[in-house]
Design a protein around this motif. Structure first.
Motif, PDB file in Angstrom:
ATOM      1  N   LEU A 203       0.855  -1.186   0.000  1.00 25.27           N
ATOM      2  CA  LEU A 203       0.000   0.000   0.000  1.00 25.27           C
ATOM      3  C   LEU A 203       0.896   1.243   0.000  1.00 25.27           C
ATOM      4  O   LEU A 203       1.478   1.606   1.033  1.00 25.27           O
ATOM      5  CB  LEU A 203      -0.909   0.002   1.229  1.00 25.27           C
ATOM      6  CG  LEU A 203      -1.760  -1.264   1.418  1.00 25.27           C
ATOM      7  CD1 LEU A 203      -2.546  -1.190   2.731  1.00 25.27           C
ATOM      8  CD2 LEU A 203      -2.693  -1.459   0.234  1.00 25.27           C
ATOM      9  N   VAL A 204       1.013   1.906  -1.140  1.00 28.49           N
ATOM     10  CA  VAL A 204       1.985   2.996  -1.270  1.00 28.49           C
ATOM     11  C   VAL A 204       1.380   4.269  -1.859  1.00 28.49           C
ATOM     12  O   VAL A 204       2.109   5.233  -2.096  1.00 28.49           O
ATOM     13  CB  VAL A 204       3.181   2.540  -2.152  1.00 28.49           C
ATOM     14  CG1 VAL A 204       3.907   1.361  -1.519  1.00 28.49           C
ATOM     15  CG2 VAL A 204       2.702   2.179  -3.567  1.00 28.49           C
ATOM     16  N   ASP A 205       0.083   4.291  -2.092  1.00 28.15           N
ATOM     17  CA  ASP A 205      -0.524   5.431  -2.800  1.00 28.15           C
ATOM     18  C   ASP A 205      -0.349   6.757  -2.064  1.00 28.15           C
ATOM     19  O   ASP A 205      -0.351   7.825  -2.674  1.00 28.15           O
ATOM     20  CB  ASP A 205      -2.018   5.168  -3.038  1.00 28.15           C
ATOM     21  CG  ASP A 205      -2.246   4.131  -4.127  1.00 28.15           C
ATOM     22  OD1 ASP A 205      -1.325   3.936  -4.944  1.00 28.15           O
ATOM     23  OD2 ASP A 205      -3.330   3.511  -4.153  1.00 28.15           O
ATOM     24  N   LYS A 289       5.412   1.855   7.287  1.00 27.85           N
ATOM     25  CA  LYS A 289       4.226   1.032   6.956  1.00 27.85           C
ATOM     26  C   LYS A 289       4.232  -0.277   7.738  1.00 27.85           C
ATOM     27  O   LYS A 289       3.190  -0.710   8.270  1.00 27.85           O
ATOM     28  CB  LYS A 289       4.225   0.739   5.450  1.00 27.85           C
ATOM     29  CG  LYS A 289       3.952   1.934   4.561  1.00 27.85           C
ATOM     30  CD  LYS A 289       2.485   2.327   4.583  1.00 27.85           C
ATOM     31  CE  LYS A 289       2.183   3.401   3.560  1.00 27.85           C
ATOM     32  NZ  LYS A 289       0.755   3.817   3.605  1.00 27.85           N
ATOM     33  N   LEU A 290       5.403  -0.909   7.812  1.00 20.94           N
ATOM     34  CA  LEU A 290       5.498  -2.178   8.524  1.00 20.94           C
ATOM     35  C   LEU A 290       5.217  -1.990  10.016  1.00 20.94           C
ATOM     36  O   LEU A 290       4.486  -2.775  10.633  1.00 20.94           O
ATOM     37  CB  LEU A 290       6.897  -2.782   8.326  1.00 20.94           C
ATOM     38  CG  LEU A 290       7.139  -4.173   8.924  1.00 20.94           C
ATOM     39  CD1 LEU A 290       6.195  -5.204   8.311  1.00 20.94           C
ATOM     40  CD2 LEU A 290       8.592  -4.595   8.724  1.00 20.94           C
ATOM     41  N   ASP A 291       5.771  -0.919  10.599  1.00 17.39           N
ATOM     42  CA  ASP A 291       5.549  -0.658  12.027  1.00 17.39           C
ATOM     43  C   ASP A 291       4.090  -0.354  12.330  1.00 17.39           C
ATOM     44  O   ASP A 291       3.589  -0.658  13.422  1.00 17.39           O
ATOM     45  CB  ASP A 291       6.418   0.529  12.476  1.00 17.39           C
ATOM     46  CG  ASP A 291       7.897   0.184  12.516  1.00 17.39           C
ATOM     47  OD1 ASP A 291       8.220  -1.015  12.491  1.00 17.39           O
ATOM     48  OD2 ASP A 291       8.726   1.115  12.562  1.00 17.39           O
ATOM     49  N   PRO A 296       0.082  -5.728   3.915  1.00 19.82           N
ATOM     50  CA  PRO A 296      -0.946  -6.773   3.798  1.00 19.82           C
ATOM     51  C   PRO A 296      -0.449  -8.140   4.249  1.00 19.82           C
ATOM     52  O   PRO A 296       0.693  -8.524   3.957  1.00 19.82           O
ATOM     53  CB  PRO A 296      -1.282  -6.763   2.298  1.00 19.82           C
ATOM     54  CG  PRO A 296      -0.969  -5.361   1.861  1.00 19.82           C
ATOM     55  CD  PRO A 296       0.222  -4.961   2.660  1.00 19.82           C
ATOM     56  N   ALA A 297      -1.310  -8.855   4.953  1.00 26.14           N
ATOM     57  CA  ALA A 297      -0.936 -10.158   5.516  1.00 26.14           C
ATOM     58  C   ALA A 297      -0.581 -11.166   4.437  1.00 26.14           C
ATOM     59  O   ALA A 297       0.255 -12.051   4.649  1.00 26.14           O
ATOM     60  CB  ALA A 297      -2.077 -10.689   6.386  1.00 26.14           C
TER      61      ALA A 297
END
Length: 632
Positions: A203-205, A289-291, A296-297
């Protein structure tokens, strides 16, 4: 009281003059004032004619410095050039190859080897000639090397280098001969990389490119998801986790006993070049994002190292698939920052007898397009960029190019058709090969070759370590750092003054503390005066000094934290880690680069015959020493 001469010198150094663009027109015939220099040497007027021409390399006896039967007496050149066979080692350990010598016959013509015209103590003669030379340089509008060095366009020397002894100069292309607009080039690389991450499911938008997030010389900790700045010893001074800077206490807790070791490639990734900017920005943003639990799983359980691998793969695809380079080739004016002085600097080197090489990892089509755009319009007499180079090697696969041999191919058509070959020749255009092949084909090796590049590892350290080539590093950011240093001079001076005041007050406090300690143990203090102080006087003096130091700290801390903000608000100076200590980047430069500068065209402000002498080392690099003088 300070020496007024030294004081004036320091004041002048604080405001180095901006150099005017060099004049490329030929120097006009000497005016009467200039003729005075020649008249003092009592040279015949013909010395101002073509008889002072450079040696014709086709006449071997001339190169050896011997009389040549191919010249009539009145045609024989006045000068000879020291060849490799006759070269020696000078008092600084550099080869004398390429030095210009007056022929014995013409030296005798001056009168007893010049003694009749150059009589007297040499110190007095040299001082007089130096003053007259300064005047003549000024009259010709030429800045002296010291003035150039003390400017953003200076060439800084870490290891003495006699440019006259260099026969071959090799150049990298990207960010060396061709400088890109970082926001444009790395911004598009970031866009393509993020598009690839999105196609992988990330998810980078909501993310945007932020080039100020990182600087060259930082180190990515792929295991902990951090970006760190280390000093020359490897101790970590500043840390950013994701996009957030960590406080000093957290830095100490995380890395208190750990040093950066770039040999541990599974942990550390050094930002060697501006090409690393997009990768580091992407990685730091994805750590956030990871933290935040926004990965996404279905992408599987990812740690920071796995996340780094995903980012690296996405950027690799952006480069390999070719979309980015096709866009740049279609609009080079959008991505390339023109430098009209650059081709002329290389032309000076070529005309001085240097054999120039282009050795780049870029492919033929991209190289030809970029070099045409950056060079051809600035070259005289309808020259093309290929006319500058003795040999061009594309798709070189550095750093392996400096270590092992790959198959060599000749580029035989404008479409880039390749034909296998086994030997490289002058004027050729090749793909692949190796540095050893270059040395063999040019019949030259080692310290007669200077290689110029922007990548500390791929270009500079590998050519130095494996082949002992001389090296030059191009680091465009030096110009911004230099300018920021000048602008921050007043703040730095205030900071240093406050620290010096605290040191003096602190010295007195420590002496009184020791006196109190000895008194507690019924022993006399260091001096009779301290021993005679009563308890109340001793205690009150210590309390007062403590308050003074605490109030000084309140002034020092914010100034110290903001030191370097004019260059980068998060990371401070490129060349320093802390107030005085060198950064890990500076240590790498000193270790592997003989000289370093902001751009190749800076050679135009010197000459192809320059003798670069390393500066006195006081724990600082030449650029650091310059900064120390500004702060004195």
């Amino acid at each position: 009281m300070a020496d007024p001469v030294e004081l004036v010198r320091r004041i002048c150094l604080c405001f180095p003059p901006r150099l005017p663009p060099p004049q490329r027109s030929r120097v006009p015939p000497p005016q009467p004032r200039c003729l005075g220099v020649w008249a003092r040497l009592r040279l015949p007027s013909s010395a101002l004619s073509l008889r002072c021409r450079a040696l014709d390399a086709s006449k071997p006896s001339a190169v050896r410095g011997e009389p040549s039967e191919e010249y009539d007496d009145d045609e024989e050149p006045y000068f000879s050039v020291t060849s490799s066979r006759l070269s020696e080692v000078d008092y600084l350990g550099e080869s004398t190859k390429g030095d210009l010598n007056v022929r014995r016959r013409h030296l005798d013509a001056l009168g007893g080897n010049g003694k009749s015209t150059l009589h007297g103590p040499i110190e007095e003669i040299a001082w007089k000639e130096a003053r007259q030379a300064e005047t003549l340089l000024s009259d010709l509008g030429i800045a002296d090397p010291l003035t150039v060095r003390n400017s953003p366009r200076g060439i800084f020397c870490t290891r003495t280098l006699n440019l006259r002894s260099i026969s071959v100069i090799g150049y990298d292309m990207d960010y060396t001969l061709i400088h890109y607009n970082v926001m444009a080039w790395e911004g598009r690389a970031y866009d393509y990389g993020m598009a690839n991450l999105k196609s992988m499911g990330f998810l980078v938008d909501d993310l945007e490119f932020d080039p100020d997030l990182v600087i060259r010389g930082l180190i990515m900790d792929k295991v902990k998801g951090n970006l760190v700045k280390a000093d020359r010893f490897g101790y970590i001074k500043r840390v950013m986790h994701g996009t957030q800077m960590l406080p000093t206490r957290a830095v100490s807790e995380i890395y208190g006993r750990e040093l950066v070791d770039l040999r541990k490639e599974d942990t550390w990734e050094f930002l060697n070049t501006l090409f690393s900017v997009s990768e580091a920005v992407m990685f730091m943003q994805m750590v956030d994002k990871l933290d935040q639990g926004l990965v996404p799983a279905e992408l599987g359980p990812l740690d920071y190292k796995g996340l780094y691998n995903a980012v690296s793969k996405a950027l690799f695809r952006a480069h390999v698939e070719g979309q980015l380079k096709r866009e740049i080739m279609a609009e080079p004016e959008r991505f390339v920052e023109p430098d009209p002085e650059l081709p002329l600097a290389l032309l000076d080197q070529k005309e001085a007898g240097k054999r120039l090489l282009l050795i780049t990892n870029s492919d033929y089509h991209y190289t030809n397009k970029m070099m045409n755009h950056a060079f051809n319009r600035f070259l005289p007499n309808d020259m093309g960029w290929r006319d500058l180079f003795e040999m061009v090697i594309v798709s070189a696969r550095k750093p392996e190019f400096f270590q092992i041999s790959h198959p060599l191919y000749e580029v035989v058509t404008d479409d880039g058709l390749l034909r296998p070959c086994f030997k490289a020749n002058s004027g050729g255009l090749y793909s692949g090969g190796s540095a050893q092949m270059v040395e063999k084909s040019l019949d030259i090796h080692g310290d007669e070759i200077l290689y110029v590049g922007d990548h500390i590892f791929t270009d500079v350290s590998q050519s130095k370590v494996h082949l002992r080539w001389r090296t030059a590093l191009i680091c465009r950011e030096l110009e911004d750092e230099f300018d920021a240093l000048i602008k921050s001079h007043a703040q730095k001076e205030k900071l240093v003054t406050l620290i010096q005041q605290k040191e003096i007050v602190g010295d007195l406090f420590n002496q009184l503390r020791l006196a109190l300690q000895r008194r507690t143990n019924s022993r006399p203090a260091q001096t009779l005066a301290a021993t005679c102080m009563n308890d109340q006087e001793l205690t009150e003096s210590m309390q007062k000094l403590l308050i003074v130091m605490q109030r000084l700290d309140e002034k020092i801390v914010p100034l110290l934290e903001s030191d370097g903000e004019l260059f980068n608000k998060r990371w401070g100076w490129l060349s320093r880690a802390g107030l005085w200590d060198k950064s890990h980047l500076t240590r790498q430069i000193e270790k592997y680069a003989d000289i370093y500068t902001s751009r190749v065209s800076n050679f135009l402000h010197y000459t192809p015959f320059m003798y670069f002498r390393s500066q006195e080392q006081t724990g600082n690099s030449p650029l650091q020493s310059l900064k120390t003088r500004y702060s004195s």
